[in-house]
Design an enzyme around this catalytic site. Sequence first.
Site, mmCIF file in Angstrom:
data_model
loop_
_atom_site.group_PDB
_atom_site.id
_atom_site.type_symbol
_atom_site.label_atom_id
_atom_site.label_comp_id
_atom_site.label_asym_id
_atom_site.label_seq_id
_atom_site.Cartn_x
_atom_site.Cartn_y
_atom_site.Cartn_z
ATOM 1 N N GLY A 100 12.258 -3.476 -2.794
ATOM 2 C CA GLY A 100 12.997 -4.121 -1.717
ATOM 3 C C GLY A 100 12.567 -3.678 -0.340
ATOM 4 O O GLY A 100 11.413 -3.894 0.053
ATOM 5 N N ALA A 117 12.927 -0.726 3.161
ATOM 6 C CA ALA A 117 13.221 0.628 3.637
ATOM 7 C C ALA A 117 13.402 0.560 5.142
ATOM 8 O O ALA A 117 12.493 0.151 5.865
ATOM 9 C CB ALA A 117 12.095 1.584 3.270
ATOM 10 N N HIS A 121 9.145 7.600 1.687
ATOM 11 C CA HIS A 121 10.597 7.558 1.554
ATOM 12 C C HIS A 121 11.131 8.961 1.763
ATOM 13 O O HIS A 121 10.506 9.941 1.331
ATOM 14 C CB HIS A 121 11.023 7.066 0.166
ATOM 15 C CG HIS A 121 10.673 5.649 -0.122
ATOM 16 N ND1 HIS A 121 11.157 4.598 0.626
ATOM 17 C CD2 HIS A 121 9.880 5.100 -1.070
ATOM 18 C CE1 HIS A 121 10.680 3.459 0.138
ATOM 19 N NE2 HIS A 121 9.906 3.733 -0.881
ATOM 20 N N CYS A 131 1.476 1.474 4.918
ATOM 21 C CA CYS A 131 1.190 0.061 4.641
ATOM 22 C C CYS A 131 -0.226 -0.332 5.053
ATOM 23 O O CYS A 131 -0.500 -1.515 5.308
ATOM 24 C CB CYS A 131 2.213 -0.846 5.310
ATOM 25 S SG CYS A 131 3.910 -0.517 4.752
ATOM 26 N N ALA A 147 10.130 -1.383 6.287
ATOM 27 C CA ALA A 147 9.064 -1.714 5.339
ATOM 28 C C ALA A 147 9.609 -2.602 4.227
ATOM 29 O O ALA A 147 10.804 -2.573 3.912
ATOM 30 C CB ALA A 147 8.465 -0.443 4.743
ATOM 31 N N ILE A 148 8.705 -3.376 3.637
ATOM 32 C CA ILE A 148 9.056 -4.266 2.525
ATOM 33 C C ILE A 148 8.021 -4.106 1.425
ATOM 34 O O ILE A 148 6.816 -4.085 1.687
ATOM 35 C CB ILE A 148 9.095 -5.736 2.977
ATOM 36 C CG1 ILE A 148 10.195 -5.954 4.012
ATOM 37 C CG2 ILE A 148 9.310 -6.673 1.777
ATOM 38 C CD1 ILE A 148 10.206 -7.347 4.606
ATOM 39 N N GLY A 149 8.495 -3.981 0.203
ATOM 40 C CA GLY A 149 7.615 -3.970 -0.965
ATOM 41 C C GLY A 149 8.375 -4.520 -2.150
ATOM 42 O O GLY A 149 9.484 -4.051 -2.440
ATOM 43 N N GLN A 183 0.830 -1.194 0.000
ATOM 44 C CA GLN A 183 0.000 0.000 0.000
ATOM 45 C C GLN A 183 0.874 1.257 0.000
ATOM 46 O O GLN A 183 1.758 1.384 -0.843
ATOM 47 C CB GLN A 183 -0.971 -0.067 1.184
ATOM 48 C CG GLN A 183 -1.922 -1.259 1.097
ATOM 49 C CD GLN A 183 -3.095 -1.164 2.056
ATOM 50 O OE1 GLN A 183 -3.515 -0.086 2.480
ATOM 51 N NE2 GLN A 183 -3.647 -2.312 2.421
#
Length: 229
Positions: A175, A177, A96, A193, A162-164, A92
């Site tokens: 990747g 953050a 950054h 998220c 975080a992961i995406g 979601q």
Amino acid sequence: MSGTGATARVLDKGQIATGLARPEFRVAEGLTPYPEALAAMEARVAAIRAGEAGELVWLVEHPPTYTAGTSAPAEGLLDPRFPVFAAGRGGQWTYHGPGQRTAYVMLDLGARGRDVRRYVQSLEEWMIRALWRFNVKGERRNGRVGIWVADRARGTEDKIGAIGVRVTRWVTWHGIALNVDPDLGHFGGIVPCGISQHGVTSLHRLGIPATMEEADAALMAEWDGVFGR
């Protein structure tokens, strides 16, 4: 690739062990605009698929930016105070910005087992082990993507990583953050998220004055133990 040429430091050019090349690690100097990062990742992923480039872990910082994953609802953007971009990754809304280490991981899963679930779990484990180098216990939570730090005395949990991910023909991009020392107030413009009942934290908020270089060193040191070479 923007941020990986004259304005990038090469941390590790990769090594060969047991038939698998260690990815190259590079860090972009300064702040990389998000559209440039997307274009650079797309080009590198295409080159990896074509056999024209090796795997890469690209470490960047962005200017303050909100990005929307493929599942991001419009109502998750509370205050578009910063530029907003469609990321094309899963998940979601994500923030950054300066003080946050974003690691774009471009791996050939075709050579690494073609297991996306295992890959995501490995990204989680990578952050957990890197955080432990700062004596921070990062934890997974069922139903909540990312890495969390619990304050059991207060009964609260905050997100620190975080992961995406996106996978194109078995090559990964996007990747993780990791919050080193971002302005945590900037997360207030989104529902990070999709989770509104928990907050966000950083190494500095936890009382650990780590530098970005120290965070990079921790991530690099823990790579082989999680992903192998």
